[in-house]
Every structure is written in C-alpha cells, then in structure tokens.
Enzyme design. Structure first.
Site, PDB file in Angstrom:
ATOM      1  N   LYS A 210      -4.636   3.361  10.147  1.00 55.92           N
ATOM      2  CA  LYS A 210      -4.264   2.261  11.144  1.00 55.92           C
ATOM      3  C   LYS A 210      -3.629   2.602  12.172  1.00 55.92           C
ATOM      4  O   LYS A 210      -4.115   2.345  13.483  1.00 55.92           O
ATOM      5  CB  LYS A 210      -3.900   1.152  10.140  1.00 55.92           C
ATOM      6  CG  LYS A 210      -3.615  -0.156  11.066  1.00 55.92           C
ATOM      7  CD  LYS A 210      -3.003  -1.191  10.227  1.00 55.92           C
ATOM      8  CE  LYS A 210      -2.442  -2.420  10.784  1.00 55.92           C
ATOM      9  NZ  LYS A 210      -1.892  -3.590  10.198  1.00 55.92           N
ATOM     10  N   GLU A 216       1.701  12.349   7.500  1.00 53.59           N
ATOM     11  CA  GLU A 216       1.070  13.188   6.458  1.00 53.59           C
ATOM     12  C   GLU A 216      -0.367  13.183   6.796  1.00 53.59           C
ATOM     13  O   GLU A 216      -1.274  14.284   6.771  1.00 53.59           O
ATOM     14  CB  GLU A 216       0.861  12.140   4.757  1.00 53.59           C
ATOM     15  CG  GLU A 216       2.246  12.401   4.289  1.00 53.59           C
ATOM     16  CD  GLU A 216       2.955  11.221   4.567  1.00 53.59           C
ATOM     17  OE1 GLU A 216       3.062  10.641   5.547  1.00 53.59           O
ATOM     18  OE2 GLU A 216       3.804  10.666   3.612  1.00 53.59           O
ATOM     19  N   GLY A 271      -2.772  -2.630   6.192  1.00 55.99           N
ATOM     20  CA  GLY A 271      -3.197  -1.369   5.636  1.00 55.99           C
ATOM     21  C   GLY A 271      -3.495  -1.514   4.033  1.00 55.99           C
ATOM     22  O   GLY A 271      -4.774  -1.154   3.782  1.00 55.99           O
ATOM     23  N   ARG A 272      -2.878  -2.320   3.294  1.00 58.90           N
ATOM     24  CA  ARG A 272      -3.306  -2.277   1.678  1.00 58.90           C
ATOM     25  C   ARG A 272      -4.398  -3.202   1.665  1.00 58.90           C
ATOM     26  O   ARG A 272      -4.815  -3.414   0.342  1.00 58.90           O
ATOM     27  CB  ARG A 272      -2.146  -2.550   0.943  1.00 58.90           C
ATOM     28  CG  ARG A 272      -1.527  -3.881   1.367  1.00 58.90           C
ATOM     29  CD  ARG A 272      -0.046  -3.730   0.551  1.00 58.90           C
ATOM     30  NE  ARG A 272       0.961  -5.071   1.236  1.00 58.90           N
ATOM     31  CZ  ARG A 272       1.876  -4.652   2.076  1.00 58.90           C
ATOM     32  NH1 ARG A 272       1.691  -3.570   2.827  1.00 58.90           N
ATOM     33  NH2 ARG A 272       2.612  -5.549   2.456  1.00 58.90           N
ATOM     34  N   GLU A 357       3.759  -2.894  -2.827  1.00 57.88           N
ATOM     35  CA  GLU A 357       4.104  -3.000  -1.398  1.00 57.88           C
ATOM     36  C   GLU A 357       4.092  -4.514  -0.837  1.00 57.88           C
ATOM     37  O   GLU A 357       4.862  -4.594   0.175  1.00 57.88           O
ATOM     38  CB  GLU A 357       3.195  -2.089  -0.594  1.00 57.88           C
ATOM     39  CG  GLU A 357       3.597  -1.622   0.871  1.00 57.88           C
ATOM     40  CD  GLU A 357       2.967  -0.743   1.306  1.00 57.88           C
ATOM     41  OE1 GLU A 357       1.659  -0.822   1.789  1.00 57.88           O
ATOM     42  OE2 GLU A 357       3.505   0.583   1.743  1.00 57.88           O
ATOM     43  N   HIS A 388      -3.836   6.261 -27.177  1.00 59.14           N
ATOM     44  CA  HIS A 388      -3.395   7.571 -27.684  1.00 59.14           C
ATOM     45  C   HIS A 388      -2.189   8.027 -27.211  1.00 59.14           C
ATOM     46  O   HIS A 388      -1.650   9.121 -27.468  1.00 59.14           O
ATOM     47  CB  HIS A 388      -4.495   8.559 -27.987  1.00 59.14           C
ATOM     48  CG  HIS A 388      -5.524   8.050 -28.813  1.00 59.14           C
ATOM     49  ND1 HIS A 388      -5.531   8.002 -30.136  1.00 59.14           N
ATOM     50  CD2 HIS A 388      -6.713   7.061 -28.192  1.00 59.14           C
ATOM     51  CE1 HIS A 388      -6.746   7.193 -30.439  1.00 59.14           C
ATOM     52  NE2 HIS A 388      -7.593   6.791 -29.340  1.00 59.14           N
ATOM     53  N   LYS A 508      10.772   7.605   5.699  1.00 62.88           N
ATOM     54  CA  LYS A 508      10.017   8.221   6.760  1.00 62.88           C
ATOM     55  C   LYS A 508      11.014   8.798   7.925  1.00 62.88           C
ATOM     56  O   LYS A 508      10.851  10.001   8.390  1.00 62.88           O
ATOM     57  CB  LYS A 508       9.194   7.246   7.482  1.00 62.88           C
ATOM     58  CG  LYS A 508       8.026   6.944   6.633  1.00 62.88           C
ATOM     59  CD  LYS A 508       7.004   5.993   7.803  1.00 62.88           C
ATOM     60  CE  LYS A 508       5.845   5.277   6.579  1.00 62.88           C
ATOM     61  NZ  LYS A 508       5.096   4.390   7.585  1.00 62.88           N
TER      62      LYS A 508
HETATM   63  O1  LIG Z   1      -3.175   3.775   7.965  1.00 59.94           O
HETATM   64  P1  LIG Z   1      -1.721   4.460   8.199  1.00 59.94           P
HETATM   65  O2  LIG Z   1      -1.202   3.707   9.715  1.00 59.94           O
HETATM   66  O3  LIG Z   1      -1.877   5.660   8.408  1.00 59.94           O
HETATM   67  O4  LIG Z   1      -0.875   4.114   7.339  1.00 59.94           O
HETATM   68  C1  LIG Z   1      -0.816   4.427   5.882  1.00 59.94           C
HETATM   69  C2  LIG Z   1       0.008   3.960   5.076  1.00 59.94           C
HETATM   70  O5  LIG Z   1       1.422   3.998   5.415  1.00 59.94           O
HETATM   71  C3  LIG Z   1       2.383   3.396   5.641  1.00 59.94           C
HETATM   72  O6  LIG Z   1       3.653   3.915   5.468  1.00 59.94           O
HETATM   73  C4  LIG Z   1       2.483   2.012   4.733  1.00 59.94           C
HETATM   74  O7  LIG Z   1       3.422   2.117   3.819  1.00 59.94           O
HETATM   75  C5  LIG Z   1       1.289   1.786   4.063  1.00 59.94           C
HETATM   76  O8  LIG Z   1       0.893   0.308   3.923  1.00 59.94           O
HETATM   77  C6  LIG Z   1      -0.182   2.276   4.811  1.00 59.94           C
HETATM   78  O9  LIG Z   1      -1.155   1.883   4.249  1.00 59.94           O
END
Ligand SMILES: O=P(O)(O)OC[C@H]1O[C@H](O)[C@H](O)[C@@H](O)[C@@H]1O
Length: 544
Positions: A210, A216, A271-272, A357, A388, A508
C-alpha cells in the site's frame, strides 16, 4: 443518542449486562439444552450461504436482548452507515474506511469528499481482469518470449495474508498450470526458497505494498530484481516480469516499475481490509476474473446483510456481541478459529491481522484509556490436527477459550469417506466441549475411582459452528466479510478506532536504528544493557 465514543462501561446497557452476568455466569449448557429442546434450531442464523449455530453459548434470550441493546446504545447501525457512506471514521488518520466500496456494484454511488469512488474501483478491476486474462492465457510474454509459469506476490501483512490465505482456500478453482508463491518475510530464506527452482524468464513478480515504503517488501523486491537481472542480464526485462500494486505511484516509479504496470488503490482502504482491492491481483490471476467477481459478490452479500438485517439476526453483529460477552464479562483472553477444511489452513493467520491489528487497542477514539478489555488473542489451525495437539487444554484446561468451528459439507474432491470423518470430528468436538462428561458418566463406564476425575470433562465450553455447503469464492467472500464486520462491531462497542495501527510503529523505528549497529562493530551502543549485549553477541557470532 447512540454513541460509539466514551466509556462503554458507563452506559446503562453495560451496567444491565453486568447485573445479568451475576446470574448468567452460572448457566450450564446441559441445562439450557434440557430446558429448551428447540435451542439448537432457534439459536441459529444465516448470512448469505453461511449457517451459523450459536446455541452452544452460555447465554439466554435475555442475554442476547441485553447485548443487542448494547449494540443499539453504542450506535452500531449508525456507525456502519457512517463507514459505508465514506465518513472519516478513521479519526486518528483522518481517513474514510471504505473496503465495502471495493465490492460495490457498478452504478452504486459512494462518495469521499464529494467524489464518487465506485467508477475508479471498477476501472482498476477491469484493468486487473485484462492483465489476469493475459497471464492466464499465455498471451503475456516474458523477456525471452515464454509465457509466465510462476507468479510470486511480494508483500507483507495486509498485502500478503489475504491473497495467500485465499489462494490456498480456493486452490480447486485455480489454474493449475500456474504456480503461485507468496514471499513476505525479510528473512532471505523466503525469497531464496521461492526462486531457487524456477526460471526467471517464466516468472512474474507482483510487488504489493500500500505504502511502497515497507522495509521487508522493498528488500525482497530489490532482491527479486537483482535475481532476475542476474539471470536475464537486461534492465528492459523488468517491465515484463514486475508489476506493482500500491497507492504510491511515485515510489513505484522510483523502484523502476513502469506505472502503466501498476494497479492502484486508495488511502481509504486499510491494509488488512485490502484483499478485495488490487492487492488481490495474484488471486485474480489464480482463480480468474469471474472467480474474483464471485468473491466480491459474496462480500457484498454480507455488507448488505449487515446493513439490512435486524441486529438480533445480524450474523456479524451477533458474533461480535457474543465475543464481547466472553471477553469482557467472563474475562476470556483468547478466541480460537478452527477450520475443518484443509484449504482454510491460513484463515486463522489472516484473521489474526484482521482482528488483533484492528482491536488490539488500549486507547479509545476520544483519547481516553479504555476501562474494559478489548480484542482477544486470536489463533487456530485446521481441525483435526489441533485435536491431537492442543485441544486437551480447550477441553480440560483452566482457561476458557471460546471457539469458532468452520465446516464445509461438500468437498472439492470426494475421497473415500474422508469428508464424513472430518465433519464427524467437528460435530463431536463441539458436542464434547458443550456437554462434557460427568464423574457419574465416567463411573458408569467402570473406570477405577482414582481415574474418575482425570477422565471427567467439565464441558460448558462455548463454541460457534459455521457451516457452508461448499467452499466457493462466493462463500469465502462471505466468511471474510462476516469477520470484518464482527471486528467492526466490537470496535464500535469498545469505542476504539479499529482502523489505525500505531502499535506497529515503534518496532519499525528501532529496527532502522539497530540495523547499521549490527554491521559496524565500532558504533557506540546506547541501548539498555540487554539490547547492547545481544547486539555485541550477535556481532561476535557474525565474526564482526
Ligand atoms: O502494504 P504495506 O504498506 O507494505 O503495509 C504492509 C503492512 O505493514 C504495516 O506495518 C501494517 O502493520 C499493516 O497493516 C500493513 O498491512
């Protein structure tokens, strides 16, 4: 006046629930079922194709009335209306929250700042469909003229979990001559293992982010680019092997992906909540544009269900309220999601981000600290494997873990008697959890007295069962939207903002500071003594 602001515990509905809890805490599922032989039929509801049984819960019709009154007092319907009409309910980021607009049919009007966003949604969906079809048919050619065989989505969090979960869930609907992989972790093992056995000239990378600033994802995207250029040796190959999904066109351009090969979305998609947006591109390539539209239609059905169904039959609202009942009155800290479908293996992980989240918050929208507990710990794995492993604790442990059991009636492939065995286990577990086994029942089996207590099951452990006839794209859409709106309901009850995530920021920032300290042994360390020592120990293990 309905209000999602302020302290829920100060309102009359909460106080009535508190009083009611004093007697309701003693409810026994055995007694509730004995007293009302129709309970298993009446304490049920449907939403789309989902049949939801909430009879095995420690509640009565009065409890439900009081919970519904709480939802009314907090203004759940009004807040839902505010969300779907584009009001800026994400107050800490000043944003609208419009994942529901992503599944609005053509011609519907949803305005943000006076602009209808629906035409833009369909423009992107159409562009995605054209691209997905060209990859599926082989018309889209790689740098050496070969068709694409492997699609790798690079993304993390909301830019990974939705498509990765849905790809697994809908495997029987995918084009099987295409291989899909999902790389999220900054651990180099993830991208290494995803690329070690494939051909670069047959691989398409979808860089999904986004913000297009996530450490990462950018690290993985750069490594993927280096890998591709190392194999194909020509900068111009990037255009044929990389596309991006993002809201940040300038960062996409800076990375070196032509913005013609970018699929956009908007800041009003969290994002989620983004998996029905262009973030679902890998899934659309896998299941085809028609399958993806079915998924969106399923979500839309639930959006409409929430909007039009009275609260006492409104499935996501009820699930949210029942969750509040256990979290805040019984003090349940965890909530398990146990899918009896191997294809839904990643569904609990997807829900962890969606729920934890969104509702893992200790500050209310009005800036005050909450006075009641908010989101639970969400976890689970597919049945029957869990039976199990950890179900022992759910049956006989000292912690109450309300659980959702998700079952599918018709499997994609009938393999002998597997399906009936699987579903027999699901029903057996919820029956055992609810009704347990008394010491007298154990004795009647001739068990020696010193083992009676060990073999006794206290029961009275609450579960919801969600059944669907088949796991289709439409049903998956219904499941996801049901949980989205369950989480929404709880956020409104608690008065928190379910749409920000400030709690991920500190880590972060610290990681950015620590990264250079790991490589340069001379740098002075100014952390606490634990962190300093760990860094030094790591440096020495790395020979620095
Ligand atoms: O889609 P991006 O901007 O790469 O973000 C990826 C993810 O990282 C963030 O730190 C948020 O905690 C998430 O809500 C998000 O989905």
């Amino acid at each position: 006046m309905a209000s999602a602001q302020g302290d829920v515990a100060a309102g009359p509905a909460w106080q009535r629930l508190q009083q009611h809890y004093e007697t309701a805490r003693g409810l026994q599922l055995r007694e509730l079922f004995d007293a009302d032989p129709t309970r298993g039929e009446t304490f049920t509801a449907t939403a789309g194709e989902l049949y939801v049984d909430y009879s095995k819960h420690r509640l009565t019709a009065e409890t439900l009335e009081l919970l519904v009154a709480l939802a009314e007092e907090r203004g759940v319907p009004e807040q839902f209306a505010a969300m779907v009409t584009g009001q800026k309910i994400n107050t800490t980021e000043g944003r609208a929250v419009l994942h529901t607009a992503l599944r609005a049919p053509r011609g519907t009007v949803v305005e943000v700042d006076g602009v209808d966003v629906v035409p833009g949604v369909h423009e992107v969906l159409d562009k995605m469909a054209g691209f997905a079809d060209s990859v599926r048919s082989g018309e889209w050619k790689g740098h050496t003229g070969k068709r694409i065989r492997t699609v790798i989505n690079i993304g993390i969090g909301g830019s990974d979990l939705g498509p990765a979960m849905a790809y697994d869930a809908l495997l029987p609907f995918t084009q099987r001559d295409l291989d899909f992989r999902f790389v999220s972790n900054v651990d180099g093992a993830d991208i290494y293992e995803a690329t070690r056995d494939i051909e670069a000239d047959e691989t398409l990378f979808i860089v999904s982010s986004k913000t297009f600033t996530t450490q990462e994802t950018l690290a993985n995207a750069h490594t993927a680019r280096d890998w591709l250029l190392g194999k194909l040796g020509d900068e111009s190959a990037v255009a044929k092997h990389f596309v991006a999904v993002s809201t940040n066109a300038s960062a996409v351009g800076e990375f070196g992906i032509d913005t013609d090969n970018m699929f956009g979305f908007w800041d009003w998609v969290g994002g989620r909540y983004s998996f029905p947006s262009a973030i679902g591109l890998s899934l659309m390539i896998a299941i085809g544009p028609d399958g993806f539209r079915e998924l969106l239609a399923g979500m839309r059905e639930i959006d409409e269900h929430v909007r039009t169904t009275p609260l006492d039959r409104n499935v996501p609202v009820l699930l949210g309220l029942i969750g509040v009942w256990y979290r805040d009155f019984f003090g349940a800290q965890a909530h398990a999601v146990l899918p009896y479908s191997n294809y839904l293996g990643k569904f609990p992980a997807y829900l962890q981000q969606l729920d934890m989240e969104s509702n893992g918050k200790y500050v209310r929208k009005d800036g005050e600290l909450v006075t009641v507990d908010t989101g639970p710990i969400v976890w689970g794995t597919p049945g029957t494997n869990g039976q199990h492993a950890y179900y022992q604790l759910i049956h006989q442990g000292t912690t109450m873990i309300p659980a959702d059991f998700i079952g599918i009636a018709r499997p994609a492939e009938e393999i002998g008697e597997h399906q009936d065995l699987l579903v027999a286990n699901l029903f057996a577990q919820t029956e055992a959890l609810a009704f347990g086994k008394t010491p007298d029942e154990v004795r009647a089996e001739g068990v020696a007295e010193d083992l009676v207590q060990h073999k006794t099951f206290p029961g009275n452990r609450p579960t919801t069962t969600i059944l669907a006839a088949e796991l289709t794209p439409r049903v998956l859409g219904q499941l996801v939207a049901t949980y989205e709106h369950k989480v929404f309901t709880q956020g409104v009850i608690w008065g928190i903002n379910s749409f920000d995530q400030w709690g991920v920021e500190l880590g972060k920032v610290l990681a950015k500071r620590i990264a250079p300290e790991l490589t340069e042994a001379e740098v002075d360390l100014a952390h606490d003594s634990s962190t300093n020592t760990l860094i030094r120990r790591y440096r020495s293990m790395r020979g620095r």
